[in-house]
Motif scaffolding. Sequence first.
Motif, PDB file in Angstrom:
ATOM      1  N   UNK A 172       0.828  -1.212   0.000  1.00 46.23           N
ATOM      2  CA  UNK A 172       0.000   0.000   0.000  1.00 46.23           C
ATOM      3  C   UNK A 172       0.855   1.250   0.000  1.00 46.23           C
ATOM      4  N   UNK A 173       1.826   1.306   0.890  1.00 45.40           N
ATOM      5  CA  UNK A 173       2.662   2.502   0.988  1.00 45.40           C
ATOM      6  C   UNK A 173       3.586   2.649  -0.214  1.00 45.40           C
ATOM      7  N   UNK A 174       4.081   1.544  -0.722  1.00 44.17           N
ATOM      8  CA  UNK A 174       4.971   1.635  -1.871  1.00 44.17           C
ATOM      9  C   UNK A 174       4.230   2.141  -3.105  1.00 44.17           C
ATOM     10  N   UNK A 175       2.947   1.827  -3.196  1.00 50.25           N
ATOM     11  CA  UNK A 175       2.157   2.252  -4.357  1.00 50.25           C
ATOM     12  C   UNK A 175       1.641   3.680  -4.223  1.00 50.25           C
ATOM     13  N   UNK A 176       1.784   4.288  -3.042  1.00 50.12           N
ATOM     14  CA  UNK A 176       1.189   5.610  -2.803  1.00 50.12           C
ATOM     15  C   UNK A 176       2.237   6.538  -2.194  1.00 50.12           C
ATOM     16  N   UNK A 177       2.988   7.194  -3.072  1.00 53.98           N
ATOM     17  CA  UNK A 177       4.058   8.085  -2.601  1.00 53.98           C
ATOM     18  C   UNK A 177       3.505   9.243  -1.780  1.00 53.98           C
ATOM     19  N   UNK A 178       2.329   9.739  -2.143  1.00 52.62           N
ATOM     20  CA  UNK A 178       1.736  10.861  -1.412  1.00 52.62           C
ATOM     21  C   UNK A 178       1.408  10.464   0.024  1.00 52.62           C
ATOM     22  N   UNK A 179       0.908   9.237   0.193  1.00 53.62           N
ATOM     23  CA  UNK A 179       0.596   8.759   1.545  1.00 53.62           C
ATOM     24  C   UNK A 179       1.869   8.594   2.360  1.00 53.62           C
ATOM     25  N   UNK A 180       2.923   8.063   1.717  1.00 49.75           N
ATOM     26  CA  UNK A 180       4.197   7.925   2.426  1.00 49.75           C
ATOM     27  C   UNK A 180       4.696   9.283   2.902  1.00 49.75           C
ATOM     28  N   UNK A 181       4.615  10.276   2.048  1.00 48.76           N
ATOM     29  CA  UNK A 181       5.078  11.614   2.408  1.00 48.76           C
ATOM     30  C   UNK A 181       4.241  12.195   3.538  1.00 48.76           C
ATOM     31  N   UNK A 182       2.942  11.990   3.480  1.00 49.42           N
ATOM     32  CA  UNK A 182       2.051  12.496   4.523  1.00 49.42           C
ATOM     33  C   UNK A 182       2.398  11.883   5.871  1.00 49.42           C
ATOM     34  N   UNK A 183       2.588  10.558   5.890  1.00 50.51           N
ATOM     35  CA  UNK A 183       2.910   9.872   7.146  1.00 50.51           C
ATOM     36  C   UNK A 183       4.266  10.331   7.670  1.00 50.51           C
ATOM     37  N   UNK A 184       5.223  10.483   6.769  1.00 48.15           N
ATOM     38  CA  UNK A 184       6.563  10.913   7.178  1.00 48.15           C
ATOM     39  C   UNK A 184       6.517  12.306   7.806  1.00 48.15           C
ATOM     40  N   UNK A 185       5.767  13.226   7.207  1.00 52.44           N
ATOM     41  CA  UNK A 185       5.654  14.580   7.767  1.00 52.44           C
ATOM     42  C   UNK A 185       4.983  14.540   9.133  1.00 52.44           C
ATOM     43  N   UNK A 186       3.924  13.746   9.238  1.00 52.25           N
ATOM     44  CA  UNK A 186       3.230  13.635  10.519  1.00 52.25           C
ATOM     45  C   UNK A 186       4.106  13.024  11.588  1.00 52.25           C
ATOM     46  N   UNK A 187       4.913  12.033  11.197  1.00 50.06           N
ATOM     47  CA  UNK A 187       5.810  11.383  12.161  1.00 50.06           C
ATOM     48  C   UNK A 187       6.866  12.359  12.666  1.00 50.06           C
ATOM     49  N   UNK A 188       7.426  13.154  11.759  1.00 50.83           N
ATOM     50  CA  UNK A 188       8.430  14.141  12.164  1.00 50.83           C
ATOM     51  C   UNK A 188       7.841  15.157  13.126  1.00 50.83           C
ATOM     52  N   UNK A 189       6.605  15.575  12.864  1.00 47.85           N
ATOM     53  CA  UNK A 189       5.950  16.536  13.754  1.00 47.85           C
ATOM     54  C   UNK A 189       5.693  15.927  15.130  1.00 47.85           C
ATOM     55  N   UNK A 190       5.279  14.666  15.157  1.00 43.10           N
ATOM     56  CA  UNK A 190       5.041  14.000  16.440  1.00 43.10           C
ATOM     57  C   UNK A 190       6.339  13.835  17.211  1.00 43.10           C
ATOM     58  N   UNK A 191       7.392  13.413  16.534  1.00 39.99           N
ATOM     59  CA  UNK A 191       8.679  13.214  17.202  1.00 39.99           C
ATOM     60  C   UNK A 191       9.211  14.512  17.790  1.00 39.99           C
ATOM     61  N   UNK A 192       8.948  15.628  17.106  1.00 38.82           N
ATOM     62  CA  UNK A 192       9.430  16.922  17.584  1.00 38.82           C
ATOM     63  C   UNK A 192       8.783  17.311  18.905  1.00 38.82           C
ATOM     64  N   UNK A 193       7.611  16.755  19.193  1.00 35.69           N
ATOM     65  CA  UNK A 193       6.932  17.085  20.454  1.00 35.69           C
ATOM     66  C   UNK A 193       7.577  16.385  21.645  1.00 35.69           C
ATOM     67  N   UNK A 194       8.444  15.399  21.369  1.00 34.79           N
ATOM     68  CA  UNK A 194       9.158  14.703  22.426  1.00 34.79           C
ATOM     69  C   UNK A 194      10.613  15.177  22.457  1.00 34.79           C
ATOM     70  N   UNK A 195      10.804  16.483  22.560  1.00 32.93           N
ATOM     71  CA  UNK A 195      12.161  17.025  22.498  1.00 32.93           C
ATOM     72  C   UNK A 195      12.821  16.952  23.870  1.00 32.93           C
ATOM     73  N   UNK A 196      14.137  16.830  23.867  1.00 31.11           N
ATOM     74  CA  UNK A 196      14.887  16.615  25.105  1.00 31.11           C
ATOM     75  C   UNK A 196      14.925  17.849  25.997  1.00 31.11           C
ATOM     76  N   UNK A 197      14.816  19.021  25.430  1.00 28.74           N
ATOM     77  CA  UNK A 197      14.769  20.226  26.266  1.00 28.74           C
ATOM     78  C   UNK A 197      13.546  20.178  27.176  1.00 28.74           C
ATOM     79  N   UNK A 198      12.396  19.804  26.609  1.00 32.67           N
ATOM     80  CA  UNK A 198      11.170  19.688  27.408  1.00 32.67           C
ATOM     81  C   UNK A 198      11.260  18.549  28.404  1.00 32.67           C
TER      82      UNK A 198
END
Length: 389
Positions: A340-366
């Motif tokens: 599914x993900x390999x056939x849908x580059x747009x979905x992969x990009x969407x998930x990757x952007x969302x994952x990066x945003x989520x990971x940023x909320x767990x920053x070590x300074x906080x």
Amino acid sequence: MKIGLLSGEFPPQLGGIADFTRILATELAGRGHSVRVITTQNAQAAQHFSAPYTVHPIARHWGWLDLWRMRQCTADLDIVNLQYQAAAFGAMRLPIHLAPNWVRPPLVVTFHDLRVPYLFPKAGGLRAQVLRRLAGTAAGVITTNLADAAELAAASKLQRSTTIPIGSNLQQPAACAPAQWRAAHGISEDEILLGYFGFLNTSKGGETLLRALAELCQSGMPARVVLIGGSAGASDKTDAVHTQQLLELAQSLGVGAQVLRTGFLSEADTVAALQSCNMMVQPYADGASLRRGSLLACLASGCATITTNPASRIAELQHNVNVHLVPPNEPAALAAAVRTLQADAALREKIARGASALAASFDWISIARRTEEFFGAVLGAAPQGAVRR
């Protein structure tokens, strides 16, 4: 504050607790605190001579004598923070569970998981009782996720508690570009590279991953799996055995040549490996959890991540928003998700952007700030004679 971080493993030992303690020590020291790491003799103090914290490798086997050494080493501190994961303390022995009664400053326990200690043969229900006692006698308890917080609160009467998530243990930029990394490792541009990050044990879903890989290859997809990092940690001796079993399974499934192992990598090389994958695949047998540093590292990598449905709902993990979720222990479902993900580059990009945003909320300074604030709250509630300044 004069802070002690008590950890069963510490670099150069490999393991999530080792990395967590190192980063937390660095961040707390950066906030102006005096930080002392108390750990196993297998850690090399000389390696950290330029670090902003001091390392005291005093423990041999985490036995009774080590408990006395720990008491002596922490006597002048304001507060001690035990990084608890049962497997990290020798043979999961009893003494470390009595630390709140032995060390002089108030002791806060950070529970990185709630697995019960082995203790000794036929310990039975005593194992869970010892864990509950550790939580109940600690001056404060930190859990890394809400599910563990609820379980501990239901089982123990806690003096004071909070939940502070962990962050990714990968903080450096990639050592090279993805195209360069793939070329150096013989991965062609048209091959679908599925990345797996972390040690291999029975809870990580390695068998599911290999069976899904076999199904993908049989269907004609040019897929390969790269196992990123060392396969065995410092604490769990079963990791190496399970890894060998998985390699034998790969051979029996006919995909041995499609499995690449990087071995231990530097932090920058690890980031480069993660970013070189078409997608990350973390099929935890017990479900995804925010207590897993390997998952957080994948979310921060910039690649779409496939992982398994959590055992209980985690609001932060959203299907096709920041992860792609599949049932655990189902190779066919995992293979279908890859397609599914390999056939849908747009979905992969969407998930990757969302994952990066989520990971940023767990920053070590906080994370460091919230830990500091909790220590302050514990010290404010501690009996006057227990606080050392």
